[in-house]
Design a protein around this motif. Structure first.
Motif: not given
Length: 142
Positions: A4-13, A49-51
């Motif tokens: 996610x930090x690079x392209x929003x693929x996964x959410x960081x906590x 999804x947001x968890x």
């Protein structure tokens, strides 16, 4: 594909991820395609999804912060409590896995969903999985 930090693929906590969160399964995974497949299946099963969170790399290991040092006095005190159980070794193992290119995932799972979430994650390659219950940790899966 980057995290996610690079392209929003996964959410960081969220920033307070250091604190103990009951009703969560944490697990290690080795590749992004398996994470995507597991998360898609979990979302279809109704998990929000947001968890669904992913940590990886040096940044992920720093966020996990097994020593608590990077989170100041509050972090060190939190990890001091963990030190008296098996949690310190588990957190160190998870941080090493991330530093070596692996992933750490966190998925909500109250007592009634532990089996389903654990089976889904393991079917997609998860390992070293633990359910964080209310006041206890337990290994889940094969």
């Amino acid at each position: 594909m980057p995290l996610m930090a690079d392209n929003q693929l996964f959410r960081e906590p969220p920033g307070d991820f250091l604190t103990y969160r009951p009703n969560v399964i944490i697990a290690l995974m080795d590749n992004e395609d398996d994470i995507k497949a597991a998360f898609e299946e979990l979302k279809e099963a109704g998990l929000p999804e947001n968890e669904l969170f992913v940590l990886s790399g040096k940044r992920g290991a720093e966020r996990l912060d097994p020593s608590g040092r990077t989170h100041g006095i509050r972090g060190r005190l939190s990890r001091l409590v963990d030190y008296f159980g098996d949690q310190t070794e588990i957190l160190q193992q998870h941080a090493r896995h991330m530093e070596q290119g692996g992933f750490g995932v966190a998925v909500p799972a109250d007592e009634s969903h532990v089996g389903t979430v654990s089976e889904t994650l393991h079917r997609h390659g998860a390992h070293d999985a633990y359910h964080l219950g209310k006041g206890h940790w337990e290994q889940v899966g094969p």
